[in-house]
Design an enzyme around this catalytic site. Structure first.
Site, PDB file in Angstrom:
ATOM      1  N   ASP A  37       0.844  -1.221   0.089  1.00 60.29           N
ATOM      2  CA  ASP A  37       0.068   0.050   0.203  1.00 60.29           C
ATOM      3  C   ASP A  37       0.836   1.322  -0.023  1.00 60.29           C
ATOM      4  OD1 ASP A  37       0.687  -0.658   2.731  1.00 60.29           O
ATOM      5  OD2 ASP A  37      -0.849   0.304   3.491  1.00 60.29           O
ATOM      6  N   GLU A  59       9.468 -10.885  -2.183  1.00 57.87           N
ATOM      7  CA  GLU A  59      10.611  -9.556  -2.392  1.00 57.87           C
ATOM      8  C   GLU A  59      11.787 -10.097  -2.560  1.00 57.87           C
ATOM      9  OE1 GLU A  59       6.790  -7.988  -0.282  1.00 57.87           O
ATOM     10  OE2 GLU A  59       8.058  -9.793  -0.139  1.00 57.87           O
ATOM     11  N   HIS A 122       0.691   0.178  10.344  1.00 57.45           N
ATOM     12  CA  HIS A 122       1.084  -1.092  10.292  1.00 57.45           C
ATOM     13  C   HIS A 122       2.302  -1.110   9.375  1.00 57.45           C
ATOM     14  CE1 HIS A 122      -0.718   0.645   6.724  1.00 57.45           C
ATOM     15  NE2 HIS A 122      -0.209  -0.382   5.861  1.00 57.45           N
ATOM     16  N   HIS A 123       3.084  -1.940   9.423  1.00 53.96           N
ATOM     17  CA  HIS A 123       4.590  -2.331   8.804  1.00 53.96           C
ATOM     18  C   HIS A 123       5.458  -1.754   9.538  1.00 53.96           C
ATOM     19  CE1 HIS A 123       2.326  -4.563   5.905  1.00 53.96           C
ATOM     20  NE2 HIS A 123       2.269  -3.601   4.889  1.00 53.96           N
ATOM     21  N   GLY A 421      26.873 -16.131  -2.274  1.00 52.87           N
ATOM     22  CA  GLY A 421      26.256 -17.455  -2.080  1.00 52.87           C
ATOM     23  C   GLY A 421      25.474 -17.701  -1.415  1.00 52.87           C
ATOM     24  N   ASP A 452      18.544 -29.655  -6.935  1.00 54.06           N
ATOM     25  CA  ASP A 452      17.301 -29.729  -6.066  1.00 54.06           C
ATOM     26  C   ASP A 452      17.076 -28.952  -5.047  1.00 54.06           C
ATOM     27  OD1 ASP A 452      18.880 -31.646  -5.132  1.00 54.06           O
ATOM     28  OD2 ASP A 452      17.486 -33.255  -5.806  1.00 54.06           O
ATOM     29  N   ASN A 479      20.236 -34.686  -7.352  1.00 49.81           N
ATOM     30  CA  ASN A 479      21.096 -35.683  -6.751  1.00 49.81           C
ATOM     31  C   ASN A 479      20.791 -35.511  -5.208  1.00 49.81           C
ATOM     32  OD1 ASN A 479      21.891 -33.005  -6.241  1.00 49.81           O
ATOM     33  ND2 ASN A 479      24.072 -33.243  -6.654  1.00 49.81           N
ATOM     34  N   GLY A 481      19.473 -33.441  -2.672  1.00 46.41           N
ATOM     35  CA  GLY A 481      20.264 -32.595  -1.479  1.00 46.41           C
ATOM     36  C   GLY A 481      20.940 -31.619  -1.688  1.00 46.41           C
ATOM     37  N   GLU A 485      26.805 -28.911   0.974  1.00 42.31           N
ATOM     38  CA  GLU A 485      26.996 -29.063   2.278  1.00 42.31           C
ATOM     39  C   GLU A 485      27.497 -30.392   2.954  1.00 42.31           C
ATOM     40  OE1 GLU A 485      26.624 -26.246   3.399  1.00 42.31           O
ATOM     41  OE2 GLU A 485      25.011 -25.096   2.402  1.00 42.31           O
TER      42      GLU A 485
END
Length: 573
Positions: A37, A59, A122-123, A421, A452, A479, A481, A485
């Site tokens: 708004d 966003e 608000h916000h 990253g 994925d 693959n 996951g 990591e």
């Protein structure tokens, strides 16, 4: 007083119209964001200013998309609403700041009267502080412009846009609702913003140039290494002129991929310390007695875990704000002016130029008897699929490291987020990049490589691509996951697993069933057949490819970098 001020204007124009016409002037054609708004009235002005509203699904994705748009079109705009909207975008904007991407972040905010009175709106945080979010964004913006005073607004906008361009980093513009239709001087629009870079001090610049020329003449094995800021600060043309004039071997870092024509006879590959490709690149760079680095960003992932073995004693570094000759720093002497004078004055006959290693897409060398698609075979193979001027986006993780082993055709623009990253960045960035290519009308293909795990963070942006009839080719690497990591820590850990999606069905869910194409690829033969298909190559519609690879397979550079990252994480001092 306000009436008198407006009466004195030669060509009164609303603030929103002025701002958006300036954005159009600097090359923006599509504006990303989410309506709220506090920005709705401003959005009404976009069509009459030659700008198209994109409308992302959230966003954060909009910020990622603006980042990708700017990397292809050189400038981007993002519009969010106060508080809730801008904070959702802040991660994406921070990535643009980190990686030197010029994004204009416009935040629609409560009126100046509401702010003055500290109204409980608000916000807000409910404490009457309307500057708290701007203060947050000040840390990831090279300029903050609060458009509160009509007498100053035109100057603020012009100065902020110039700063955004020169620094190649985001700016933050706070647009109160009561300023949107306030009148300012429109006659200024007849004069484009002066985006020219300030000239170096001639004496200091000439001294640095002399030092560079002297060191070049004395060196037995000089080489050139090009990094990300050569792209971000727009000296790619000078880089190619320098290579052509000196005939020196030239290499790129992972973040610098795309800065040099990889079909140039002097191109020697990617230097990333122990992750270099081809292997000779590491030997040539590290045995050099003079290394000219252009726009260096020596982050951990960009150097394969800080595995560089180069000496500052043998280095000359060119940056956008300074130059470094061995151990001497020359602040305020920017690289463009120095490079141009070096190109003009260097005598190639006095230089010792060694040959560069041959760089090829090593498909046959990485071919095995298994039908399984391996990382080692895949990346050189897609290098053969690419054509000149493709836009290539790789997600931080498997794709970002695998692309090191791909030789690009001429004119490829490569997008990756090696320094910041943020997982999921590439999906939004691909939407922005594809839209920028469409806005330019140059027919460039946009190709995304994403895992994925990463895809699940920002998959909704597929909807925006379909909505705007964009035609990216999306290779979704399935693959099981978060591969990067897993290799850093926890190969079998539950936190590195993901729930398996029927990914290509999302094309149907998001309304692309009748206009888009989907594929499932599990073997080398299936992939070869797809890549050879002329309709697939033409990329006339969005094409979504589920591509299956083994869970514990990773590009060699990722394995090495992950090991180094794990060691750094474990250090106690």
């Amino acid at each position: 007083m306000a009436d008198e001020r407006v009466a004195a204007l030669k060509e009164p124009i609303d603030v929103a119209e002025y701002l958006f016409k300036r954005l159009h002037e600097v090359g923006v054609r599509s504006v990303h964001g989410v309506p709220g708004d506090y920005n709705l009235v401003a959005l009404d002005y976009l069509p009459d200013c030659g700008l198209k509203w994109v409308g992302s699904v959230n966003e954060l994705n909009a910020a990622y998309a603006a980042d990708g748009y700017a990397r292809v079109s050189k400038f981007a705009a993002l519009i969010t609403t106060f508080g809730v909207g801008e904070l959702s975008a802040i991660n994406g904007v921070a990535g643009s700041f980190s990686e030197h991407i010029p994004v204009v972040h416009i935040v629609g905010c409560p009126s100046t009267i509401s702010q003055r009175d500290g109204m409980l709106l608000h916000h807000t945080l409910g404490n009457g502080d309307f500057n708290v979010f701007a203060n947050m964004s000040a840390q990831i913006s090279c300029e903050v412009a609060k458009l509160n005073n009509p007498a100053e607004i035109a100057n603020q906008i012009d100065h902020a846009l110039k700063t955004c361009w020169l620094r190649s980093q985001p700016i933050y513009i706070m647009l109160p609702t009561d300023m949107v239709q306030s009148k300012i001087e429109g006659a200024r629009l007849a004069t484009p913003i002066d985006m020219s870079e300030p000239e170096n001090d001639p004496e200091a610049e000439d001294f640095v140039v002399a030092e560079v020329l002297k060191n070049l003449k004395e060196a037995k094995h000089p080489v050139i290494l090009v990094d990300a800021c050569a792209i971000r600060h727009r000296v790619v043309e000078e880089v190619h002129q320098l290579v052509d004039k000196t005939n020196l071997p030239v290499f790129v870092t992972p973040m610098g991929k795309g800065a040099v024509d990889e079909n140039h006879p002097n191109f020697g590959g990617v230097y990333a310390g122990s992750g270099s490709h081809p292997a000779q690149a590491k030997e040539i760079i590290e045995s050099s007695d003079l290394l000219l680095t252009i726009g260096a960003l020596k982050s951990d992932f960009n150097t394969a875990g800080f595995s560089y073995r180069t000496s500052q004693l043998n280095s000359i570094d060119f940056h956008s704000t300074h130059c470094i000759v061995r151990y001497s720093t020359y602040p305020g002497v920017s690289m463009r002016g120095v490079l141009r004078k070096v190109i003009d004055q260097v005598d190639p006959s006095t230089l010792s130029a060694q040959p560069s290693p041959v760089v090829e897409n090593e498909v046959e060398e990485n071919l095995d008897d298994s039908p399984t698609i391996t990382q080692a075979w895949f990346w050189p193979r897609v290098g053969e699929f690419m054509i000149p001027k493709d836009v290539i986006i790789t997600e931080t993780g498997t794709a970002n490291f695998g692309i090191w082993d791909t030789r690009f055709p001429e004119g490829v623009t490569a997008l990756s987020q090696v320094l910041w990253g943020s997982i999921g960045w590439s999906v939004g960035a691909a939407q922005g990049a594809a839209l920028a290519a469409k806005d330019a009308g140059n027919g460039r293909r946009t190709i995304l490589f994403v895992g994925d795990g990463s895809f699940q963070l920002t998959a909704q942006e597929l909807s925006t691509m379909i909505r705007h009839k964009l035609n990216p080719i999306i290779f979704l690497i399935c693959n099981d996951g978060f591969t990067i990591e897993r290799f850093i820590h926890g190969m079998e850990a539950e936190y590195n697993d993901i729930h398996t999606w029927k990914n290509k069905d999302l094309v149907k869910v998001f309304g692309g069933e009748d206009t888009c194409k989907t594929f499932t690829i599990k073997t080398k033969d299936e992939l070869n057949e797809l890549l050879a298909d002329e309709d697939f190559q033409a990329a006339q519609t969005l094409q979504f490819v589920e591509l299956y690879m083994p869970k514990e397979d990773a590009p060699r550079a990722l394995v090495m970098t992950a090991e180094a990252s794990a060691r750094n994480n474990a250090k106690l001092e």
